[in-house]
Each structure stands twice: as structure tokens, then as C-alpha cells.
Design a protein around this motif. Structure first.
Motif, PDB file in Angstrom:
ATOM      1  N   LYS A 112       7.697 -13.803  -8.003  1.00 48.81           N
ATOM      2  CA  LYS A 112       7.692 -11.686  -7.865  1.00 48.81           C
ATOM      3  C   LYS A 112       8.123 -11.198  -6.818  1.00 48.81           C
ATOM      4  N   LYS A 113       8.725 -10.020  -6.615  1.00 50.08           N
ATOM      5  CA  LYS A 113       9.508  -9.422  -5.504  1.00 50.08           C
ATOM      6  C   LYS A 113       8.472  -7.531  -5.076  1.00 50.08           C
ATOM      7  N   ILE A 114       7.614  -6.974  -6.752  1.00 52.17           N
ATOM      8  CA  ILE A 114       7.428  -6.177  -6.645  1.00 52.17           C
ATOM      9  C   ILE A 114       5.939  -6.460  -7.577  1.00 52.17           C
ATOM     10  N   ILE A 115       5.392  -5.138  -7.481  1.00 52.72           N
ATOM     11  CA  ILE A 115       4.267  -4.800  -8.767  1.00 52.72           C
ATOM     12  C   ILE A 115       4.285  -3.593  -9.072  1.00 52.72           C
ATOM     13  N   PHE A 116       4.192  -3.207 -10.108  1.00 51.44           N
ATOM     14  CA  PHE A 116       3.479  -1.960 -10.259  1.00 51.44           C
ATOM     15  C   PHE A 116       2.555  -1.690 -11.129  1.00 51.44           C
ATOM     16  N   THR A 117       2.250  -0.134 -11.100  1.00 49.40           N
ATOM     17  CA  THR A 117       1.300  -0.156 -11.453  1.00 49.40           C
ATOM     18  C   THR A 117       1.158   1.691 -12.571  1.00 49.40           C
ATOM     19  N   HIS A 118      -0.097   2.486 -13.213  1.00 50.96           N
ATOM     20  CA  HIS A 118      -0.150   3.402 -14.028  1.00 50.96           C
ATOM     21  C   HIS A 118      -1.428   3.851 -13.495  1.00 50.96           C
ATOM     22  N   SER A 119      -0.909   5.771 -13.331  1.00 53.09           N
ATOM     23  CA  SER A 119      -2.409   6.042 -12.956  1.00 53.09           C
ATOM     24  C   SER A 119      -1.976   6.878 -14.179  1.00 53.09           C
ATOM     25  N   ILE A 120      -3.212   7.468 -15.050  1.00 53.91           N
ATOM     26  CA  ILE A 120      -3.482   8.809 -16.492  1.00 53.91           C
ATOM     27  C   ILE A 120      -4.305   9.391 -16.113  1.00 53.91           C
ATOM     28  N   GLY A 121      -4.217  11.475 -15.864  1.00 53.15           N
ATOM     29  CA  GLY A 121      -5.010  11.986 -15.572  1.00 53.15           C
ATOM     30  C   GLY A 121      -5.932  11.150 -14.427  1.00 53.15           C
ATOM     31  N   GLU A 122      -7.419  11.171 -15.020  1.00 54.19           N
ATOM     32  CA  GLU A 122      -8.606  11.337 -14.330  1.00 54.19           C
ATOM     33  C   GLU A 122      -9.560  10.041 -14.356  1.00 54.19           C
ATOM     34  N   ASN A 123      -8.612   8.974 -14.895  1.00 49.99           N
ATOM     35  CA  ASN A 123      -8.646   7.725 -14.898  1.00 49.99           C
ATOM     36  C   ASN A 123      -9.948   7.377 -13.365  1.00 49.99           C
ATOM     37  N   GLU A 124     -10.852   6.811 -12.987  1.00 46.70           N
ATOM     38  CA  GLU A 124     -11.454   6.628 -12.113  1.00 46.70           C
ATOM     39  C   GLU A 124     -11.923   5.249 -12.188  1.00 46.70           C
ATOM     40  N   TRP A 125     -10.968   4.828 -12.740  1.00 46.18           N
ATOM     41  CA  TRP A 125     -10.918   3.070 -12.690  1.00 46.18           C
ATOM     42  C   TRP A 125      -8.839   2.564 -12.171  1.00 46.18           C
ATOM     43  N   MET A 126      -8.047   3.653 -12.665  1.00 46.88           N
ATOM     44  CA  MET A 126      -6.447   3.266 -12.021  1.00 46.88           C
ATOM     45  C   MET A 126      -6.317   4.407 -11.414  1.00 46.88           C
ATOM     46  N   ASN A 127      -7.314   4.227 -10.138  1.00 47.23           N
ATOM     47  CA  ASN A 127      -7.380   5.891  -9.342  1.00 47.23           C
ATOM     48  C   ASN A 127      -6.433   5.858  -8.751  1.00 47.23           C
ATOM     49  N   LYS A 128      -5.269   6.891  -8.530  1.00 52.33           N
ATOM     50  CA  LYS A 128      -3.773   7.504  -8.096  1.00 52.33           C
ATOM     51  C   LYS A 128      -4.182   6.967  -6.821  1.00 52.33           C
ATOM     52  N   ASN A 129      -5.271   7.729  -5.832  1.00 52.70           N
ATOM     53  CA  ASN A 129      -5.269   7.891  -4.220  1.00 52.70           C
ATOM     54  C   ASN A 129      -5.467   6.231  -3.687  1.00 52.70           C
ATOM     55  N   PHE A 130      -6.311   5.142  -4.697  1.00 55.13           N
ATOM     56  CA  PHE A 130      -6.244   3.898  -4.340  1.00 55.13           C
ATOM     57  C   PHE A 130      -5.197   2.732  -4.028  1.00 55.13           C
ATOM     58  N   PHE A 131      -4.720   3.061  -4.991  1.00 54.51           N
ATOM     59  CA  PHE A 131      -3.120   2.379  -4.837  1.00 54.51           C
ATOM     60  C   PHE A 131      -2.435   2.815  -3.253  1.00 54.51           C
ATOM     61  N   LEU A 132      -2.327   4.083  -3.337  1.00 58.01           N
ATOM     62  CA  LEU A 132      -1.793   5.000  -2.590  1.00 58.01           C
ATOM     63  C   LEU A 132      -2.097   4.322  -0.534  1.00 58.01           C
ATOM     64  N   LYS A 133      -3.743   4.373  -0.782  1.00 58.87           N
ATOM     65  CA  LYS A 133      -4.170   3.895   0.046  1.00 58.87           C
ATOM     66  C   LYS A 133      -3.570   2.599   0.607  1.00 58.87           C
ATOM     67  N   ASN A 134      -3.112   1.629  -0.444  1.00 53.13           N
ATOM     68  CA  ASN A 134      -3.002   0.222  -0.702  1.00 53.13           C
ATOM     69  C   ASN A 134      -1.515   0.071  -0.886  1.00 53.13           C
ATOM     70  N   GLY A 135      -1.107   0.812   0.184  1.00 58.26           N
ATOM     71  CA  GLY A 135       0.584   0.748   0.465  1.00 58.26           C
ATOM     72  C   GLY A 135       1.651   1.216  -0.844  1.00 58.26           C
ATOM     73  N   PHE A 136       1.247   1.565  -1.874  1.00 62.45           N
ATOM     74  CA  PHE A 136       1.316   1.822  -3.481  1.00 62.45           C
ATOM     75  C   PHE A 136       2.266   3.185  -2.696  1.00 62.45           C
ATOM     76  N   VAL A 137       3.588   3.430  -3.356  1.00 61.75           N
ATOM     77  CA  VAL A 137       4.540   4.868  -3.231  1.00 61.75           C
ATOM     78  C   VAL A 137       5.243   5.742  -4.444  1.00 61.75           C
ATOM     79  N   GLU A 138       4.912   6.410  -4.711  1.00 62.72           N
ATOM     80  CA  GLU A 138       4.428   6.877  -6.768  1.00 62.72           C
ATOM     81  C   GLU A 138       6.649   7.562  -6.455  1.00 62.72           C
ATOM     82  N   ALA A 139       6.546   6.765  -8.200  1.00 63.81           N
ATOM     83  CA  ALA A 139       8.190   7.101  -8.032  1.00 63.81           C
ATOM     84  C   ALA A 139       7.602   7.960  -9.193  1.00 63.81           C
ATOM     85  N   PRO A 140       9.536   8.858  -9.534  1.00 55.74           N
ATOM     86  CA  PRO A 140       9.302  10.190 -10.123  1.00 55.74           C
ATOM     87  C   PRO A 140       9.940   9.931 -11.284  1.00 55.74           C
TER      88      PRO A 140
END
Length: 249
Positions: A112-140
């Protein structure tokens, strides 16, 4: 501290939901329903991992190939990270970042060459900031609540966000529409609680439950076509919101 991350199979798939043990939902209807769904869809290429620390269950990770109907994304080169969960007693020790890195290396070995995930609202265990700190970027996306994030290991990767093509959820007048995600027993138990709460509080509110793959690719709640965020620690707040949105005849 001895940390082990191991791939799950049919014999130990129940470990994919460590969250249910922490929330006293182990063996519950929501737990069993999600395990059954995983077992029935192993041929779909679901990647599930268990995490132990010093021999104790500490978390889990669930991913699957990026193709319909499960995935919000279509990409022949990717996987979708549905959940990475660390028990609360093991959080704030940078374990999440270490486990995520391990999983990234595992999926690279799968080609695999790419990994995706999602963050909905204030979900505490899939927090957007955690993924951004680990090299993820947000898609429109066209969804104000749902955030799609991705991390590419190759510059030339194409993908398509399938959720943008889904029709908007439509509810009837004074209807609470609850959309369940078969892969998440924790979220589903929370929604079950909300359903019982609303039925007890309002005679004029009709509650409909649907499978997330029937109408949309994400779970959630809608009342009179308005998406709502629900925190089970604030039951009175969601009841007041619904009360304010009820249409009087």
C-alpha cells in the motif's frame, strides 16, 4: 514496558474491540454485532491488530482496503484506518504515534502507498490533531462535520472521495434518524442510549435506525435534516436541542 502489536485472525478477532472492555461493553450486543460483521467480511481484506502492554490488552487498530461499500475513499493503492484505539490508562505516553508508525510499516509491506482516516466532530479517540501531528494532511470534502485525512508514501497517488457523491440524508418531519456504523461498537452503544432516551422523552418524535452502508458512508444522527453532535455525558443538552427543533402543528 513490553509492547506487542499482533495481527488478528478468526480465532482472536474479539481483541479488535478493546474499547468494549474499558466501557463495560465486552460481550454486549453492540460488541458481538461488530465482531460478527468483521468475521463476515474478512474476505473484503480487513486488517485488524491487537495491542498488549505487559500482557494486558491495551488497544486495537482496524483498517480495510479503500473500495466501496465500506470505504469513504476509492484508491487501488490505499487502506482506510477505521479506528486506532488506546485504552485511557495507557494514553498520553506517545504510544499512539508509535503504534501508528508500526501500522504504516505493516501496510507498506502489503504494497500500500497511502493511508486514509476520518475524524468526526469531537471524537476523542480519532482526534484530527493527533493525525496532523503524525504527518497526515486534510482532504477537501463537502461535509462540515466529517474530516478526511491522508498520508501518502508516494507522490503519484490518485484517489476519489466517495462520500462527496452520496445524496444528502433526508429525514421526515420530527424524525430522528440514527445511522449506525457496523464497525464501531462503542459508537453504536452510545447511539442505542440516545435512541432509548429520545423515545422516553418525546411522544411526537419518530426514531428511525439504518445501517450506515444503506444511506451514507458515515454514522451519525440527524433531526429534521439537521446533523447533530452527541456527547453521552450531556444528555440534557441534546434533548434541549431536539426540543427546540420540533416542528409544532
Amino acid at each position: 514496558m513490553e509492547i506487542k502489536i499482533f495481527k488478528l485472525n478468526r480465532d482472536n478477532l474479539g481483541l479488535a474491540y478493546s474499547c468494549t472492555k474499558e466501557k463495560n461493553l465486552w460481550g454486549s450486543f453492540s460488541h458481538q454485532k461488530s465482531v460478527d460483521f468483521l468475521l463476515k467480511n474478512l474476505d473484503y481484506k480487513i486488517y485488524a491488530y491487537g495491542i498488549t502492554i505487559d500482557g494486558n490488552l491495551a488497544g486495537h487498530v482496524i483498517l480495510f482496503d479503500t473500495k466501496k461499500p465500506l470505504s469513504l475513499i476509492e484508491s487501488k493503492d490505499g487502506v482506510f484506518l477505521n479506528c486506532i484505539y488506546i485504552l485511557e490508562s495507557f494514553r498520553n505516553q506517545k504510544l499512539g504515534s508509535m503504534i501508528l508508525k508500526h501500522i504504516e510499516n505493516q501496510i507498506k509491506e502489503e504494497g500500500k502507498k497511502i493511508i486514509f482516516t476520518h475524524s468526526i466532530g469531537e471524537n476523542e479517540w480519532m482526534n484530527k490533531n493527533f493525525f496532523l501531528k503524525n504527518g497526515f494532511v486534510e482532504a477537501p470534502t463537502e461535509d462540515d462535520l466529517l474530516k478526511i485525512l491522508y498520508k501518502s508514501f508516494d507522490k503519484e497517488i490518485s484517489f476519489r472521495i466517495v462520500s462527496n457523491e452520496k445524496n444528502r440524508v433526508q429525514t421526515k418531519t420530527n424524525q430522528l434518524l440514527i445511522i449506525y456504523n457496523p464497525l464501531c461498537p462503542l459508537e453504536n452503544a452510545k447511539l442505542e442510549h440516545l435512541k432509548d432516551l429520545v423515545k422516553k422523552e418525546f411522544d411526537e418524535v419518530d426514531v428511525e435506525e439504518v445501517h450506515s452502508l444503506d444511506k451514507t458512508l458515515s454514522s451519525g444522527i440527524f433531526f429534521n435534516n439537521i446533523p447533530l453532535l452527541y456527547n453521552e455525558r450531556k444528555d440534557n443538552e441534546i434533548l434541549e436541542i431536539i426540543r427546540s427543533l420540533i416542528i409544532k402543528f
